[in-house]
Scaffold this motif. Sequence first.
Motif, short mmCIF file in Angstrom:
data_model
loop_
_atom_site.label_atom_id
_atom_site.label_comp_id
_atom_site.label_asym_id
_atom_site.label_seq_id
_atom_site.Cartn_x
_atom_site.Cartn_y
_atom_site.Cartn_z
N GLU A 299 0.83 -1.21 0.00
CA GLU A 299 0.00 0.00 0.00
C GLU A 299 0.86 1.26 0.00
OE1 GLU A 299 -3.70 1.42 -0.23
OE2 GLU A 299 -3.80 -0.39 0.98
N ASN A 300 1.90 1.24 0.81
CA ASN A 300 2.78 2.41 0.96
C ASN A 300 3.49 2.75 -0.35
OD1 ASN A 300 3.78 4.41 2.72
ND2 ASN A 300 5.70 3.31 2.93
N LYS B 77 3.13 5.97 -3.29
CA LYS B 77 4.26 6.74 -3.83
C LYS B 77 4.26 6.74 -5.36
CE LYS B 77 7.42 5.83 0.06
NZ LYS B 77 8.69 5.16 0.46
N LEU B 78 4.00 5.58 -5.95
CA LEU B 78 4.09 5.43 -7.40
C LEU B 78 2.93 6.10 -8.13
CD1 LEU B 78 5.20 1.68 -7.51
CD2 LEU B 78 6.63 3.67 -8.07
N THR B 79 1.79 6.19 -7.47
CA THR B 79 0.61 6.79 -8.13
C THR B 79 0.39 8.25 -7.76
OG1 THR B 79 -0.82 5.95 -6.34
CG2 THR B 79 -0.57 4.57 -8.31
N ASN B 80 1.21 8.77 -6.86
CA ASN B 80 1.07 10.17 -6.45
C ASN B 80 1.75 11.09 -7.47
OD1 ASN B 80 0.52 12.47 -4.96
ND2 ASN B 80 2.29 12.21 -3.61
N ILE B 81 1.09 11.25 -8.61
CA ILE B 81 1.62 12.07 -9.70
C ILE B 81 0.77 13.33 -9.81
CG2 ILE B 81 2.27 12.13 -12.13
CD1 ILE B 81 3.65 9.91 -10.54
N PRO B 82 1.33 14.49 -9.49
CA PRO B 82 0.55 15.74 -9.55
C PRO B 82 -0.05 15.97 -10.93
CG PRO B 82 2.65 16.11 -8.44
CD PRO B 82 2.71 14.72 -9.04
N ASP B 83 -1.32 16.34 -10.94
CA ASP B 83 -2.05 16.70 -12.17
C ASP B 83 -2.23 15.55 -13.15
OD1 ASP B 83 -2.21 19.38 -11.30
OD2 ASP B 83 -0.20 19.79 -12.08
N ALA B 84 -1.97 14.33 -12.72
CA ALA B 84 -2.18 13.17 -13.60
C ALA B 84 -3.67 12.83 -13.66
CB ALA B 84 -1.38 11.98 -13.10
N GLN C 25 13.17 1.25 11.36
CA GLN C 25 13.69 2.23 10.41
C GLN C 25 12.56 2.87 9.60
OE1 GLN C 25 16.83 3.37 10.45
NE2 GLN C 25 17.05 1.95 12.18
N ILE C 26 11.59 2.06 9.20
CA ILE C 26 10.44 2.59 8.45
C ILE C 26 9.67 3.60 9.29
CG2 ILE C 26 8.20 1.99 7.46
CD1 ILE C 26 9.48 -0.71 6.63
N LEU C 27 9.43 3.25 10.55
CA LEU C 27 8.67 4.15 11.43
C LEU C 27 9.47 5.40 11.79
CD1 LEU C 27 6.93 1.53 13.72
CD2 LEU C 27 5.81 3.11 12.13
N LEU C 28 10.78 5.27 11.91
CA LEU C 28 11.62 6.46 12.14
C LEU C 28 11.52 7.41 10.96
CD1 LEU C 28 14.81 4.89 13.78
CD2 LEU C 28 13.36 6.66 14.80
#
Length: 320
Positions: free
Chosen positions: A30-31, A35-42, A137-140
Amino acid sequence: MYRAEFDKHLQNNSISNSFILFGESHFLIENYAKKLTNIPDASTLSLYHDEYDAKLARAHLSQASLFSDVNVLFIKSEKKVPKKELDELVELCEKNKDNIFVYAYFGSDHKTYSNAYKNKSTMCVRFFNPNHNEALQILLQIAKEKDVNIDKYSIAHLLNIHNSDIALATNEMDKFSVYDKEITTKDIDKLVWGLGEISLDDFIKKILLKKEFKEDLQNILEHGEDEIRVLTTICSYITQLYMFNIYIRVNGRANALEILGYPAPGFVVDEKAALSLKIKPNTYYKLHSLLLDSELKMKSSHIDKSAILLSTLIRVQKLL
């Protein structure tokens, strides 16, 4: 490929435009999908579970967008997209590099996608459940992104409260972000709602010390905890005690860093060491066999899971 290799591609900006994300860790799938689909104005089309429609998906990647240069298709499902349809979506990305296709598969058939597209540019990434240090490390990193002032020892405490469920621990970060101060273990005990309120560790200790537990079990289930998760958490706890037992018998004392892979408060180590020695090695085998058999029954039948859990815990106490 695995997460470490994929992270290098992300850092080097050498990623493809089509992705199949799968594996044991739904949180990481999910995480990374976000990240991969968060494309501005797409121009983004998201199809979740039963919303998936092959014609609609193909049409989205085939058409020219009126408002954007990029078409993003995100499919999230526990069911496998038929191979022929998946091939067509991948091919549309091969032909048009302005397309982005992310398929987040939440099912359990991991072999299907391990080597599915070796001859294509599609990136198939398998995400395993992070170990304790990886989760820390992920949570940090998440704490840093949300401006939460918290150290690794407090995060370890948070993970322990939520039984190493990184998704639940991550959800707490938004709660912590409103406080303009360092978040300590005491703050976590006050602010975290859920298993921290119920104290699952105390519940497990009651079972292992052959004390009455039925009221606590009812309380845990009423708070929305899943029976299978309760069972697997107990199994993990007993496995940890077995590791203490073996280490102490070989070395004569407990060392949390070597047993668990991270430091733990002295009173916690002493308590687990003492509890671990109360159980005979052969009994550990019987306990694991019982718990694993019960988990299988819960997952493969329509019998009342609460009844199986209660029966199992009564049998656990009889074995001790």
